[in-house]
Design an enzyme around this catalytic site. Structure first.
Site, PDB file in Angstrom:
ATOM      1  N   ASP A  88     -60.978   6.500  23.827  1.00 34.64           N
ATOM      2  CA  ASP A  88     -59.586   6.128  24.056  1.00 34.64           C
ATOM      3  C   ASP A  88     -58.735   7.366  24.293  1.00 34.64           C
ATOM      4  OD1 ASP A  88     -60.179   3.492  23.819  1.00 34.64           O
ATOM      5  OD2 ASP A  88     -59.489   3.287  21.756  1.00 34.64           O
ATOM      6  N   TRP A 140     -66.813   4.876  20.785  1.00 35.38           N
ATOM      7  CA  TRP A 140     -68.037   4.102  20.564  1.00 35.38           C
ATOM      8  C   TRP A 140     -68.839   4.182  21.837  1.00 35.38           C
ATOM      9  CZ3 TRP A 140     -70.592  -0.558  21.719  1.00 35.38           C
ATOM     10  CH2 TRP A 140     -69.980  -1.343  22.692  1.00 35.38           C
TER      11      TRP A 140
END
Lengths: 176, 168
Positions: A124, A105
């Site tokens: 991540d 994001w």
């Protein structure tokens, strides 16, 4: 010939051209104009970036730009999780043995050094047990999980070889 | 003197701001308008270069423009959940749609395709797609029948973890 020699020649050439084509008074007049103009410009009522940047500015007020292992490092304004910088990786490199997720994001953080907003992809690192070091919870610009594309509670490992979350990286992808 | 020259070189290079991590050695690219909205709202899954996320999110680059060849394609692009449910208002959403077609669909867009208008986007996003998957599959079949899409290409592909699960 080194690049510095080439640079020297370029600077000399430019300086000579300016010297040949301009008077000193002309330069002073223009310099004065630029100084006055520069002082007036910031007063103009221009909304450059909108409300979102105002949020990012809040974080930037107490942020620093030297230590990415601290939660107040400028890029961490929306980082939720363990900092890869504390887990054997860096802000943009996953620790050994983990995979960078192809999805992320994307938020906006202000770098207090230049006051400029940058696009940061919260990517991540996946495929290895939770790192457990340097947990930070930045929430600038984040939205609830019913807006998953703008939420940072979600494990952003979609498309990685494994959905196991290891840590969060903060990759700079552009200027806003 | 050497230090002065190096300092001058650094100034020319654009100041002390951190470099763009995805493009080492290149200047940090400026984002504004529709490009900025796309970056903040779409890029995380559709990819930095519109390449998509294999197994999860379709690629846009070289793919999204194909839908403009089908009568229902225009409507589909305005009603697909990621578009219709966006937090962007109608004006900005329309700008992103047109930017997307221009940027990632330029080579594939149907001749004479007119840019999206704010009024049609505003109306279309209020009508949810009831059978998104079925409609998409029918459209892909139609594109294959027209010879515009390769037989095995669904724009999404498969992700590494799915391949792992199936033993390949």
């Amino acid at each position: 010939m080194t690049i510095l020699d080439a640079f020297d020649r370029m600077m000399e050439h430019t300086a000579r051209r300016i010297a040949q084509r301009s008077s000193r008074r002309g330069v002073l007049a223009r310099l004065g104009g630029a100084l006055v103009g520069g002082a007036v410009l910031p007063l103009l009522p221009v909304d450059k970036t909108g409300a979102k940047l105002a949020h990012a500015n809040e974080f930037a007020k107490t942020a620093q730009t030297t230590d990415p292992t601290k939660c107040n490092y400028w890029r961490h304004c929306s980082s939720d999780g363990y900092l890869c910088s504390c887990c054997g990786g860096t802000v943009n490199v996953c620790p050994p043995g983990s995979y960078a997720s192809p999805t992320a994001w994307i938020g906006t953080c202000v770098n207090p050094d230049d006051g400029q907003a940058y696009l940061i992809a919260y990517q991540d690192c996946c495929g290895k047990d939770s790192c457990g070091m340097c947990f930070c919870l930045g929430t600038e610009g984040e939205m609830p999980s019913y807006r998953p594309e703008l939420n940072n509670d979600i494990i952003w490992c979609f498309g990685a070889p494994s959905m196991v979350y290891h840590c969060s990286s903060q990759v700079l992808i552009g200027k806003a | 003197m050497r230090a002065v020259r190096i300092a001058a070189l650094l100034l020319l290079a654009g100041g002390p701001a951190a470099g763009a991590d995805y493009t080492p050695g290149r200047p940090v690219e400026e984002h504004a308008g529709a490009r900025l909205d796309y970056a903040l709202k779409c890029k995380g899954c559709h990819g930095l270069w519109g390449q998509g996320t294999p197994g999860h999110v379709p690629r846009l680059d070289g793919f999204v423009g194909l839908f403009t060849h089908l009568p229902e394609g225009r409507d589909y692009l305005m009603r697909v959940p990621g578009v219709a449910r966006s937090v962007l208002d109608d004006v900005r959403l329309t700008a992103v749609l047109n930017w997307m077609i221009e940027t990632y669909g330029r080579e594939q867009v149907a001749p004479g395709f007119a840019p999206f208008t704010v009024a049609e986007v505003a109306a279309a996003r209020l009508r949810p797609l009831e059978d998104r998957k079925g409609l998409r599959e029918r459209m892909l079949a139609a594109l294959r029948a027209k010879g515009l899409l390769a037989p095995g290409d669904d724009g999404i592909g498969s992700s590494p973890e799915l391949r792992e699960r199936s033993g390949g």
